[in-house]
Scaffold this active site. Structure first.
Site, short mmCIF file in Angstrom:
data_model
loop_
_atom_site.label_atom_id
_atom_site.label_comp_id
_atom_site.label_asym_id
_atom_site.label_seq_id
_atom_site.Cartn_x
_atom_site.Cartn_y
_atom_site.Cartn_z
CG HIS A 213 -0.41 0.00 2.52
ND1 HIS A 213 -0.05 -1.16 3.16
CD2 HIS A 213 -0.10 1.00 3.38
CE1 HIS A 213 0.45 -0.86 4.36
NE2 HIS A 213 0.42 0.45 4.51
CE LYS A 217 4.02 6.61 3.67
NZ LYS A 217 3.81 6.17 5.06
CG HIS A 268 -3.35 3.35 1.20
ND1 HIS A 268 -2.66 3.64 0.05
CD2 HIS A 268 -2.56 3.79 2.23
CE1 HIS A 268 -1.51 4.21 0.36
NE2 HIS A 268 -1.42 4.32 1.68
CG HIS A 269 -3.61 7.67 2.37
ND1 HIS A 269 -3.53 7.66 3.75
CD2 HIS A 269 -2.43 7.14 1.93
CE1 HIS A 269 -2.35 7.15 4.12
NE2 HIS A 269 -1.68 6.82 3.03
CG ASP A 297 -2.07 2.00 6.58
OD1 ASP A 297 -1.10 1.46 7.17
OD2 ASP A 297 -1.96 3.03 5.88
FE LIG Z 1 -0.02 5.40 2.79
FE LIG Z 2 0.94 1.67 6.14
#
Ligand SMILES: [Fe+2]
Ligand SMILES: [Fe+2]
Length: 353
Positions: A213, A217, A268-269, A297
């Site tokens: 997910h 990053k 996921h956000h 999460d």
């Molecule tokens: Fe994230």
């Molecule tokens: Fe995470």
């Protein structure tokens, strides 16, 4: 016709035996003979006979009975039997066919007729043997090939799983997440999926894909990822790009796991009330994978120490979920989560950092 085919003559009358033998010696290298039914049975069991010429009027066992016995033995039943008879009544001939003989020859024996019938049936027998051999060979080949394909397939799937898990772990280590974060998110996601009513396959897919997910990053600067304080507005804007970045990394793939991972990275956000990022999707427009991973999460993030905060107490976490029901999170998922809290806590214990 192969002259090394083995023909067996069964005849108790020496003169008749000689007559038949002489005719067949002109075609075959080696002609076997038996004078009784028992001798015939012994011989067929111990040598590869290709055809039997069987006199019906034997002394010990009736010829039809001999034929019946041979046809009952699996390894012998494909041997063609031609019976020789002086009784040309329909009853007698019918009986011969009934017990499994392929053909018959009437006494007195005509050499041309005997030769023609024997040749035909030996040829058929040999052709059939070849077919059976070829079929067995093919079956072995096919089953070996299938085994190989299955092994390769397993290998590919295992590799996929490992690569995906490793990629997730790379993303995790970049953002200094706690050790088992992606493992726990995977387990929570699976459990939520099953409880929500997704089928086993989809739940597994989600479990395997959810470790990715935060893969986006890897493209976010360290100074932002590891900042031990609250991010500035600009920094947060940069941080938020990890969702789209992750999606871009994965979206090209046709593989189900990577496709699922792309959706998860992207959504996921997102928040149920439309205040999330990157696309401000609302309600069930957010893919169920995204809605599930959001719950998993956040639950895990709040319960763990991070560079900018300490882990929250369980009560505080539950309050937040109640408060964010239908705001941040899908209300159905929040209800499922609270109702089954024990199972989620079990996972948290099992995969402690
Ligand atoms: Fe994230
Ligand atoms: Fe995470």
């Amino acid at each position: 016709l192969r002259s090394d085919a083995k023909v067996l003559i069964v005849e108790d009358n020496i003169v008749n035996l000689k007559i038949v033998q002489n005719i067949l010696n002109k075609i075959f290298d080696d002609v076997l003979t038996a004078k009784t039914g028992n001798e015939c049975l012994d011989l067929v069991k111990n040598s590869d006979v290709d055809l039997i010429l069987l006199d019906v009027g034997l002394l010990d066992i009736n010829g039809f009975e001999v034929a019946r016995k041979i046809k009952r033995i699996n390894s012998l039943k494909s041997i063609p039997i031609i019976f020789i008879t002086s009784d040309s009544s329909y009853e007698s001939i019918e009986k011969g066919f009934e017990v499994g003989c392929v053909d018959y020859i009437k006494k007195p024996i005509n050499a041309k007729e005997l030769t023609a019938r024997v040749k035909t049936h030996v040829e058929l027998k040999l052709a059939n043997d070849q077919l059976v051999e070829y079929k067995d060979h093919l079956e072995v080949e096919i089953s070996n090939t299938i085994k190989e394909i299955k092994n390769l397939n397993n290998e590919i799937e295992d590799t996929q799983r490992e690569v995906i898990f490793t990629m997730g772990a790379i993303g995790e280590s970049r953002s200094k997440e706690t050790g088992n974060h992606v493992k726990r998110v995977a387990e929570y996601s699976y459990l939520l999926a099953i409880l929500y009513g997704l089928d086993e396959n989809e739940a597994k897919l989600l479990k395997e894909a959810s470790p990715m997910h935060d893969i986006g990053k890897v493209a976010i600067p360290d100074s932002i990822l590891n900042k031990p304080a609250k991010l500035t507005e600009d920094e947060f804007t940069t941080m938020k790009t990890h969702a789209k970045l992750g999606y871009n990394m994965l979206a090209h793939s046709k593989r189900p796991i990577l496709k699922a991972a792309a959706i998860i990275a992207h959504e996921h956000h997102e928040k149920y009330n439309g205040t999330g990022y990157p696309r401000k999707l609302t309600g069930e427009d957010i893919h169920i994978y995204g809605r599930i991973t959001a719950v998993a999460d956040v639950f895990d993030a709040l319960g763990s120490d991070r560079c900018y905060k300490k882990a929250w107490e369980l009560d505080k976490i539950l309050n937040l979920f109640q408060e964010e029901r239908a705001k941040h999170f899908d209300p159905k998922l929040v209800d499922i989560f609270i109702e089954n809290l024990d199972s989620f806590l079990e996972i948290r214990d099992k995969f402690k950092d």
